[in-house]
Design a protein around this motif. Structure first.
Motif, PDB file in Angstrom:
ATOM      1  N   LYS A  63     -54.315  14.120  43.408  1.00 43.68           N
ATOM      2  CA  LYS A  63     -54.692  12.755  43.199  1.00 43.68           C
ATOM      3  C   LYS A  63     -53.652  11.975  42.277  1.00 43.68           C
ATOM      4  N   GLY A  64     -52.298  12.605  42.454  1.00 43.25           N
ATOM      5  CA  GLY A  64     -51.308  12.115  41.644  1.00 43.25           C
ATOM      6  C   GLY A  64     -50.366  11.043  42.331  1.00 43.25           C
ATOM      7  N   VAL A  65     -49.504  10.450  41.865  1.00 47.22           N
ATOM      8  CA  VAL A  65     -49.027   9.207  42.516  1.00 47.22           C
ATOM      9  C   VAL A  65     -48.229   9.785  43.745  1.00 47.22           C
ATOM     10  N   ILE A  66     -47.514  10.844  43.519  1.00 49.33           N
ATOM     11  CA  ILE A  66     -46.721  11.222  44.734  1.00 49.33           C
ATOM     12  C   ILE A  66     -47.466  11.733  46.051  1.00 49.33           C
ATOM     13  N   ALA A  67     -48.664  12.348  45.640  1.00 52.88           N
ATOM     14  CA  ALA A  67     -49.621  12.368  46.862  1.00 52.88           C
ATOM     15  C   ALA A  67     -50.238  11.434  47.545  1.00 52.88           C
ATOM     16  N   PHE A 117     -56.580   9.632  36.987  1.00 51.05           N
ATOM     17  CA  PHE A 117     -56.692   9.108  38.507  1.00 51.05           C
ATOM     18  C   PHE A 117     -57.070   8.017  38.874  1.00 51.05           C
ATOM     19  N   ASP A 118     -57.966   7.157  37.969  1.00 52.80           N
ATOM     20  CA  ASP A 118     -58.041   5.695  38.116  1.00 52.80           C
ATOM     21  C   ASP A 118     -56.881   4.908  38.478  1.00 52.80           C
ATOM     22  N   ARG A 119     -56.109   5.212  37.217  1.00 52.77           N
ATOM     23  CA  ARG A 119     -54.832   4.475  37.065  1.00 52.77           C
ATOM     24  C   ARG A 119     -53.931   4.675  38.042  1.00 52.77           C
ATOM     25  N   ASN A 120     -53.853   6.235  38.553  1.00 52.59           N
ATOM     26  CA  ASN A 120     -52.901   6.337  39.650  1.00 52.59           C
ATOM     27  C   ASN A 120     -53.213   5.474  40.850  1.00 52.59           C
ATOM     28  N   LYS A 121     -54.432   5.355  41.311  1.00 51.53           N
ATOM     29  CA  LYS A 121     -55.238   4.611  42.585  1.00 51.53           C
ATOM     30  C   LYS A 121     -54.839   3.082  42.110  1.00 51.53           C
ATOM     31  N   LYS A 122     -55.087   2.538  40.989  1.00 52.16           N
ATOM     32  CA  LYS A 122     -54.748   1.395  40.724  1.00 52.16           C
ATOM     33  C   LYS A 122     -53.052   1.050  40.851  1.00 52.16           C
ATOM     34  N   MET A 129     -57.324  15.083  27.670  1.00 51.25           N
ATOM     35  CA  MET A 129     -58.209  14.169  28.323  1.00 51.25           C
ATOM     36  C   MET A 129     -59.608  14.281  27.751  1.00 51.25           C
ATOM     37  N   GLU A 130     -60.145  15.460  27.557  1.00 45.66           N
ATOM     38  CA  GLU A 130     -61.502  15.649  26.905  1.00 45.66           C
ATOM     39  C   GLU A 130     -62.326  15.100  27.763  1.00 45.66           C
ATOM     40  N   GLY A 131     -62.387  15.204  29.277  1.00 44.28           N
ATOM     41  CA  GLY A 131     -63.226  14.979  30.179  1.00 44.28           C
ATOM     42  C   GLY A 131     -62.966  13.558  30.616  1.00 44.28           C
ATOM     43  N   ASN A 132     -62.121  12.891  30.293  1.00 48.04           N
ATOM     44  CA  ASN A 132     -61.835  11.248  30.757  1.00 48.04           C
ATOM     45  C   ASN A 132     -60.620  11.355  31.840  1.00 48.04           C
ATOM     46  N   GLU A 133     -60.541  12.424  32.512  1.00 54.96           N
ATOM     47  CA  GLU A 133     -59.244  12.403  33.561  1.00 54.96           C
ATOM     48  C   GLU A 133     -59.473  11.180  34.326  1.00 54.96           C
ATOM     49  N   GLU A 134     -60.535  11.008  34.812  1.00 50.62           N
ATOM     50  CA  GLU A 134     -60.875   9.915  35.792  1.00 50.62           C
ATOM     51  C   GLU A 134     -60.156   8.537  35.120  1.00 50.62           C
ATOM     52  N   LEU A 135     -60.643   8.313  34.045  1.00 48.34           N
ATOM     53  CA  LEU A 135     -60.014   7.030  33.265  1.00 48.34           C
ATOM     54  C   LEU A 135     -58.571   7.030  33.106  1.00 48.34           C
ATOM     55  N   MET A 136     -58.139   8.061  32.229  1.00 50.58           N
ATOM     56  CA  MET A 136     -56.967   8.004  31.862  1.00 50.58           C
ATOM     57  C   MET A 136     -55.833   8.352  32.956  1.00 50.58           C
ATOM     58  N   PHE A 148     -39.423   3.267  39.159  1.00 50.65           N
ATOM     59  CA  PHE A 148     -40.531   3.426  38.551  1.00 50.65           C
ATOM     60  C   PHE A 148     -40.520   4.587  37.673  1.00 50.65           C
ATOM     61  N   ALA A 149     -40.988   4.575  36.276  1.00 53.96           N
ATOM     62  CA  ALA A 149     -41.140   5.584  35.167  1.00 53.96           C
ATOM     63  C   ALA A 149     -42.475   5.787  34.892  1.00 53.96           C
ATOM     64  N   VAL A 150     -43.074   6.626  34.899  1.00 56.31           N
ATOM     65  CA  VAL A 150     -44.489   6.830  34.342  1.00 56.31           C
ATOM     66  C   VAL A 150     -44.573   8.380  33.969  1.00 56.31           C
ATOM     67  N   GLY A 151     -45.588   8.489  33.002  1.00 57.12           N
ATOM     68  CA  GLY A 151     -45.907   9.876  32.459  1.00 57.12           C
ATOM     69  C   GLY A 151     -45.806  10.678  33.452  1.00 57.12           C
ATOM     70  N   ALA A 152     -45.227  12.004  33.172  1.00 56.28           N
ATOM     71  CA  ALA A 152     -44.846  13.007  34.119  1.00 56.28           C
ATOM     72  C   ALA A 152     -46.210  13.396  34.673  1.00 56.28           C
ATOM     73  N   ALA A 153     -47.257  13.550  33.808  1.00 58.16           N
ATOM     74  CA  ALA A 153     -48.707  14.194  34.210  1.00 58.16           C
ATOM     75  C   ALA A 153     -49.250  13.238  35.504  1.00 58.16           C
ATOM     76  N   HIS A 154     -48.575  11.874  35.626  1.00 54.62           N
ATOM     77  CA  HIS A 154     -49.167  11.198  36.692  1.00 54.62           C
ATOM     78  C   HIS A 154     -48.788  11.668  38.080  1.00 54.62           C
ATOM     79  N   LEU A 155     -47.537  12.408  38.074  1.00 52.41           N
ATOM     80  CA  LEU A 155     -46.942  12.727  39.356  1.00 52.41           C
ATOM     81  C   LEU A 155     -47.566  13.935  40.153  1.00 52.41           C
ATOM     82  N   GLY A 156     -48.133  14.899  39.546  1.00 51.85           N
ATOM     83  CA  GLY A 156     -48.620  16.311  40.241  1.00 51.85           C
ATOM     84  C   GLY A 156     -49.989  15.939  40.561  1.00 51.85           C
ATOM     85  N   GLY A 157     -50.437  17.146  41.280  1.00 54.49           N
ATOM     86  CA  GLY A 157     -51.686  16.992  41.682  1.00 54.49           C
ATOM     87  C   GLY A 157     -52.100  16.361  43.064  1.00 54.49           C
TER      88      GLY A 157
END
Length: 287
Positions: free
Chosen positions: A270-274, A238-243, A229-236, A259-268
């Motif tokens: 701010k993830g899709v599951i939460a 969190f923003d996409r998860n919310k959208k 991510m190199e400091g672009n977590e919001e763009l890559m 639904f099938a998305v990159g597994a990194a979008h599921l956890g945390g």
């Protein structure tokens, strides 16, 4: 004083509530049940490229797909116009070129590496957003002909005549790489080329976490990665998860969806599951 105590308690409860929504179970496949909706939908975490030896489509995944009427990927990979859209959106803005982003020495070294180790010339990518170069570079990291979960899901959709849709358009996805400075994207490519053994080691560890279905481990590793991510977590992320959440809700309301998305979008938190749980959806792990 009472107000301060109440505020502290409120913030503590909010923090606890947020953490309570994040997934704790190890699973890549999740059942989503909407309030007042009888038929469930499903959520699956993919790894976009993986060696065939590590690739697996479980019986539970195939059963879940069979119970749904459409498959939603990050983008519609079944769209016949996808390649034409990619060609229209892959180039940098304002007439930028790769040669302008590198020193002459760096550019020569990059061109030689792609010719010798990747097997392609840079001429066709001269005006492309630097991030586009990451795709072919992964062949050097993986040292195999990679397999795609997304394309396998498209094949399953075709067999059962399910529609394939996207949670975002390719234009939306490619536009992200106009907001991340091109020079930052270039640095990521150079860093990976200069640290290939370390990149291979990290990717191997990532695959091991994926095979263990450790979504939180995958999320944490993605966040800490030197090649990510190199400091672009919001763009890559969190923003996409919310959208995606209202789009997931809309698709589920229309018909049962896989639904099938990159597994990194599921956890945390701010993830899709939460985020789905915060909206009142029941999200249950399936093994």
């Amino acid at each position: 004083m009472k107000k301060s105590i109440l505020l502290f308690m409120g913030l503590t409860l909010l923090a606890f509530f947020g953490k309570a929504q994040a997934p704790k179970e190890n699973s890549l496949l999740w059942e989503i049940t909407a309030p007042g909706q009888a038929k469930p939908s499903y959520l699956f975490g993919t790894i976009h490229l993986i060696c065939p030896a590590d690739f697996s489509l479980s019986d539970s995944l195939k059963i879940a797909v069979a119970k749904t009427e459409q498959i939603a990927l990050e983008v519609d990979m079944d769209d016949p116009g996808m390649m034409a859209t990619m060609m229209k959106t892959m180039n940098m803005k304002d007439g930028n070129e790769l040669k302008k982003l590198f020193s002459e020495t760096e550019y020569s070294r990059l061109a030689q590496f792609y010719k010798d180790s990747v097997g392609i010339g840079l001429a066709m990518f001269e005006k492309a957003k630097p991030f586009v170069l990451m795709g072919p570079l992964f062949n050097s990291v993986l040292a195999c002909q990679p397999q795609s979960y997304e394309m396998s899901l498209v094949e399953l959709a075709g067999k059962q005549k399910s529609e394939v849709i996207g949670l975002e358009t390719l234009e939306e996805q490619m536009a992200i790489f106009d907001t991340i400075p091109y020079k930052d994207q270039v640095k990521m490519i150079v860093m990976m080329i200069d640290s290939l053994p370390q990149a291979r080691k990290e990717f191997k560890a990532l695959v091991e976490l994926y095979k263990k279905q450790d979504v939180n481990g995958l999320y944490q590793m993605t966040m800490k990665s030197e090649f990510g991510m190199e400091g672009n977590e919001e763009l890559m992320l969190f923003d996409r998860n919310k959208k995606w959440i209202p789009r997931i809700q809309k698709s589920m309301a229309e018909k049962p969806t896989f639904f099938a998305v990159g597994a990194a979008h599921l956890g945390g938190e701010k993830g899709v599951i939460a985020l789905l749980r915060k909206e009142g959806y029941k999200v249950r792990a399936i093994r």
